[in-house]
Design an enzyme around this catalytic site. Structure first.
Site, PDB file in Angstrom:
ATOM      1  N   GLU A 177       0.829  -1.223   0.000  1.00 19.19           N
ATOM      2  CA  GLU A 177       0.000   0.000   0.000  1.00 19.19           C
ATOM      3  C   GLU A 177       0.859   1.267   0.000  1.00 19.19           C
ATOM      4  OE1 GLU A 177      -2.557   0.511   3.418  1.00 19.19           O
ATOM      5  OE2 GLU A 177      -3.660   2.151   2.476  1.00 19.19           O
ATOM      6  N   LYS A 219      -2.313  -2.043  -3.269  1.00 22.77           N
ATOM      7  CA  LYS A 219      -3.373  -1.204  -2.689  1.00 22.77           C
ATOM      8  C   LYS A 219      -2.978   0.262  -2.878  1.00 22.77           C
ATOM      9  CE  LYS A 219      -5.833  -0.283   1.638  1.00 22.77           C
ATOM     10  NZ  LYS A 219      -6.510  -0.882   2.763  1.00 22.77           N
TER      11      LYS A 219
HETATM   12  P1  13P Z   1      -9.076   4.239   3.985  1.00 18.05           P
HETATM   13  O1  13P Z   1      -9.908   3.470   3.000  1.00 18.05           O
HETATM   14  O2  13P Z   1      -9.854   4.860   5.085  1.00 18.05           O
HETATM   15  O3  13P Z   1      -8.141   5.190   3.289  1.00 18.05           O
HETATM   16  O4  13P Z   1      -8.146   3.209   4.715  1.00 18.05           O
HETATM   17  C1  13P Z   1      -7.517   2.222   3.992  1.00 18.05           C
HETATM   18  C2  13P Z   1      -6.401   1.704   4.774  1.00 18.05           C
HETATM   19  O5  13P Z   1      -6.256   0.536   4.949  1.00 18.05           O
HETATM   20  C3  13P Z   1      -5.436   2.667   5.313  1.00 18.05           C
HETATM   21  O6  13P Z   1      -4.269   2.048   5.651  1.00 18.05           O
END
Ligand code: 13P
Length: 378
Positions: A177, A219
């Site tokens: 991510e 992600k």
């Molecule tokens: P949000 O969808 O609220 O951005 O959170 C996703 C997430 O896993 C943040 O690390």
């Protein structure tokens, strides 16, 4: 490394028009969200809230995986059943956040690097024993004057790749991510350029660390104008810019892209995901899915507010958002779906402090916007 297990798990995480539900807020972040709604910030309230989520009926029709936090993966329902068992029994794969948060990056004012590599092998082994089959690490990249820098992007991309390699060696699918934040006045093109640069670096480092792309999920953020940019983009512009950016940067071997919501309103996150799947149907090499936290949870949290009597209404709202996002994966989401939400969950009840409870979906969106401050160390 059991390659086939990793490939199978990664595919299962994005299979069948479903997505992931991120419920891995750290205790400080969870407490901050509770505090803004007047919910006591105790371990028991966090446990009760997470029980509400994991026991929501039918969630498995829309959700393939749930991302837990260190505290949560060890918790049970009030009847003493492990959350991991409840999740697995619902046909959902349990996962875990393994980074320890974004910290100031020395020498780079205003930029952050995510920590957590020290001792990661031991922690990942323990999480695997507790039942996790995938793991998430979030890097945070801000846009501003002179940033992001190459130094910040490189440091975060390297850490993401090291984490991903460790997870795969231990049999867990990494959810990689790299989040380019939407905070700021920058325009859509600036976010495009930063996201392009970040994703190029991330895949370069993943390759260097021998991460098997077929056994991971990306992600990313959607490509968006900054939240205070005077020129906002429409849904199709966001969808097109995001897909164009990903096509330039994400190898076809990656089975799925599961977006974070990043502080967008729940409705916009669904509409933008829908536009990507509708406009590029059959033309993308990877599944285009969701891994939202706020854009799935926020309406439910605002209804619950710590009240036992609100659990069912909150669960309806949670399931509703999951269903909207399932539709968005199919390209069949329509804003009219929003009016199908049960009345009890669109409007706060008389039990709630009406002056602070958002009453309509657009107010929910405004309210979510107001919660977006300082979300660096989730
Ligand atoms: P949000 O969808 O609220 O951005 O959170 C996703 C997430 O896993 C943040 O690390």
């Amino acid at each position: 490394m059991n390659k086939q297990l990793l490939i199978d798990t990664a595919r299962m995480l994005v299979a069948g028009a479903k997505g992931l539900l991120a419920m891995d807020e750290s205790n400080p972040t969870c407490n901050k969200r509770f505090a803004s709604l007047g919910i006591p910030q105790t371990e028991e309230m966090r446990r009760a809230y997470r029980e509400l989520i994991v026991t929501t009926p039918d969630l498995g029709q829309c959700i393939n995986g749930m991302i837990l936090y260190d505290e949560t993966i060890r918790q049970q329902t009030k009847d003493g059943i492990d959350f991991v068992k409840v999740i697995s029994d619902a046909g959902i794969i349990p996962g875990i956040k393994v980074d320890t948060g974004a910290k100031e990056l020395a020498g780079f004012p205003g930029e952050l690097v995510t920590e957590g590599l020290d001792g990661l092998v031991t922690r990942v082994r323990e999480y695997a024993r507790l039942g996790a089959r995938f793991a998430k690490w979030r890097a945070v990249i801000a846009i501003g004057a002179g940033i992001p820098t190459r130094g910040c992007i490189g440091a975060n991309a390297h850490a993401l790749a090291r984490y991903a390699a460790i997870c795969q060696a231990e049999g867990l699918v990494p959810i990689v991510e790299p989040e380019v934040l939407m905070t700021g006045t920058h325009d859509l093109q600036r976010c495009f350029d930063a996201t392009d640069q970040v994703l190029h670096a991330v895949f370069e480092h993943l390759h260097a660390q021998r991460v098997m792309l077929e056994g991971m999920i990306l992600k990313p953020n959607m490509v968006l104008p900054g939240s205070t940019c005077p020129q906002q983009a429409d849904v199709d512009e966001v969808a097109d810019a995001t897909v164009r950016c990903l096509l330039r940067t994400v190898p076809a071997a990656v089975p799925g892209v599961a977006f974070l919501s990043g502080g967008q309103s729940a409705e916009l996150a669904s509409a933008r995901l829908n536009a990507m799947n509708l406009r590029f149907k059959g033309r993308l090499p990877w599944a285009v899915a969701f891994s939202f936290a706020r854009a799935i949870q926020q309406p439910a949290l605002e209804i619950w507010r710590g009240h036992e009597a609100q659990v069912q209404s909150a669960q309806h709202a949670l399931l509703h958002r999951a269903q909207c996002n399932r539709a968005a994966r199919l390209g069949t989401y329509d804003v009219a779906m929003e009016s199908c939400m049960p009345a009890s969950s669109t409007v706060g009840t008389e039990m709630l402090p009406s002056e602070s409870a958002p009453a309509t979906l657009s107010e929910h969106a405004t309210y979510a916007e107001s919660l977006r401050q300082n979300e660096y160390t989730r």
